[in-house]
Design an enzyme around this catalytic site. Sequence first.
Site, PDB file in Angstrom:
ATOM      1  N   THR A  17      67.624  64.008  -8.271  1.00 54.98           N
ATOM      2  CA  THR A  17      67.921  63.584  -9.641  1.00 54.98           C
ATOM      3  C   THR A  17      67.824  62.058  -9.685  1.00 54.98           C
ATOM      4  OG1 THR A  17      70.291  63.763  -9.120  1.00 54.98           O
ATOM      5  CG2 THR A  17      69.278  65.597 -10.304  1.00 54.98           C
ATOM      6  N   GLU A  60      74.285  55.812  -6.277  1.00 55.36           N
ATOM      7  CA  GLU A  60      73.667  55.252  -7.475  1.00 55.36           C
ATOM      8  C   GLU A  60      73.908  53.744  -7.557  1.00 55.36           C
ATOM      9  OE1 GLU A  60      73.659  59.153 -10.380  1.00 55.36           O
ATOM     10  OE2 GLU A  60      75.362  57.793 -10.454  1.00 55.36           O
ATOM     11  N   THR A  88      77.410  66.104  -7.502  1.00 54.26           N
ATOM     12  CA  THR A  88      76.129  66.807  -7.592  1.00 54.26           C
ATOM     13  C   THR A  88      75.442  66.658  -6.257  1.00 54.26           C
ATOM     14  OG1 THR A  88      75.395  64.850  -8.740  1.00 54.26           O
ATOM     15  CG2 THR A  88      75.722  66.790 -10.079  1.00 54.26           C
ATOM     16  N   ASN A 147      74.941  55.216 -15.077  1.00 55.67           N
ATOM     17  CA  ASN A 147      75.834  56.254 -15.608  1.00 55.67           C
ATOM     18  C   ASN A 147      76.219  56.032 -17.059  1.00 55.67           C
ATOM     19  OD1 ASN A 147      76.616  58.289 -13.408  1.00 55.67           O
ATOM     20  ND2 ASN A 147      76.598  56.321 -12.346  1.00 55.67           N
ATOM     21  N   THR A 158      71.586  60.189 -22.091  1.00 48.57           N
ATOM     22  CA  THR A 158      70.638  59.797 -23.117  1.00 48.57           C
ATOM     23  C   THR A 158      69.373  59.160 -22.574  1.00 48.57           C
ATOM     24  OG1 THR A 158      71.823  57.694 -23.333  1.00 48.57           O
ATOM     25  CG2 THR A 158      72.436  59.481 -24.833  1.00 48.57           C
ATOM     26  N   LYS A 170      70.407  66.504  -1.387  1.00 50.11           N
ATOM     27  CA  LYS A 170      70.274  65.579  -2.506  1.00 50.11           C
ATOM     28  C   LYS A 170      71.675  65.131  -2.885  1.00 50.11           C
ATOM     29  CE  LYS A 170      70.746  65.909  -6.424  1.00 50.11           C
ATOM     30  NZ  LYS A 170      71.824  65.477  -7.387  1.00 50.11           N
TER      31      LYS A 170
END
Length: 401
Positions: free
Chosen positions: A150, A274, A187, A396, A401, A176
């Site tokens: 992702t 991230e 996740t 994040n 969106t 992942k």
Amino acid sequence: MIKNQIKKVAFTWPNGYYNDGIKLGIGVSDKLDFGYLVSEVPANAAGTYTTNQFQAAPTKLTKTMINQDHQLQAVVMNSAIANSCTGAQGEADAHEEQQLVTDKLQLDPSLVGVASTGLIGAFLPMDKIKQGIAQLSPHHGDNVTRAVMTTDKQPKHACVQLEMAGKKVTITGFAKGSGMIHPKMATMLGFVTTDAAVDGDFLQQMLSQNVDTTFNQITVDGDTSTNDMVVVMANGKADTPELTSVDDADYEAFNTGLHTVLGELAKQIAADGEGATKLVECNVSGALNEMEGQEVAKAIVGSNLVKAAVFGQDPNWGRIIATVGNTTAHVDTEHVAIMVNDVPMVADSVAVPFDEQAASQKMGADKVVIDVDLHAGDATGQAWGCDLTYNYVKINASYHT
């Protein structure tokens, strides 16, 4: 001695596995986003799963399948959409995926697992899923390792080889995970394959124990997702005697190999947090027991203040010692020692002189290692995390969106 028998090698599948990964357009990106992993024969299997109370439909389904008799032969997986918090429709979609793969491969449904990762609350585009399953075909590359990505910057995989009963055994895993990472099984998805023969119940025991000291010791942001799952498949194609207990001659070697693969994947996830620029490793010594050592290590790598200091290359050891004090672990508060990237900063719970500019420069490395001695016992703990950057917020703030 055993560790020397475990060889880290370039990515290669064990005997008897194939995979595929394709671009199906499940999400808005142009990445590979759909794939499967298949053993040529039924494999003994084990799994660990998220402890989040909102467990996603595919996670629940796979857990049920494995718990029946600890066997699995195929897993179909997708990124972009988590199929979580999708009610009865989500459960029906997961079962339909399972049945489509069952029909394609002519397997018993109980041998097919399902895994999804991505946006919570969205429904799977089942028309595309049907088309995708029809398109999947046997390959031996690494496409499936990229089909589950992702916000990951790169695929994560690890492979070791060892000898069991004079025969070569391979253990290969991929995972992942980049955000929503704070496993008690984020996740985060992990899949490990081996051609060794291992009893299913015993494999479950080994996986659960090793996950506690690998995947459960990483954190990126303190958030546990609804889709976490780690699955191990052992198909026996190396034709070795089946491992059934810790008394078996090759148990220690196999267990060390499994731990190595899980540990490598865990560290890769932490390093790819991230927005992250650095892997943070914390090694705790002098703990009263292993549980408390693990608790302190994970608290340190999970502290936003510590993570921000690492990003800013700020040798502010006060952030570290304060985090230690906020745990429930036993600590000799008069004799704590702290070292960052081999620079001693604290002894007997007070500062020792050090060159702050030089220490800051050393914190600019890709990996920052924090060593803490609690002086409360002989046990140790280890955990991995990453720094907290401006880019984490950016990613994040616009994930949906």
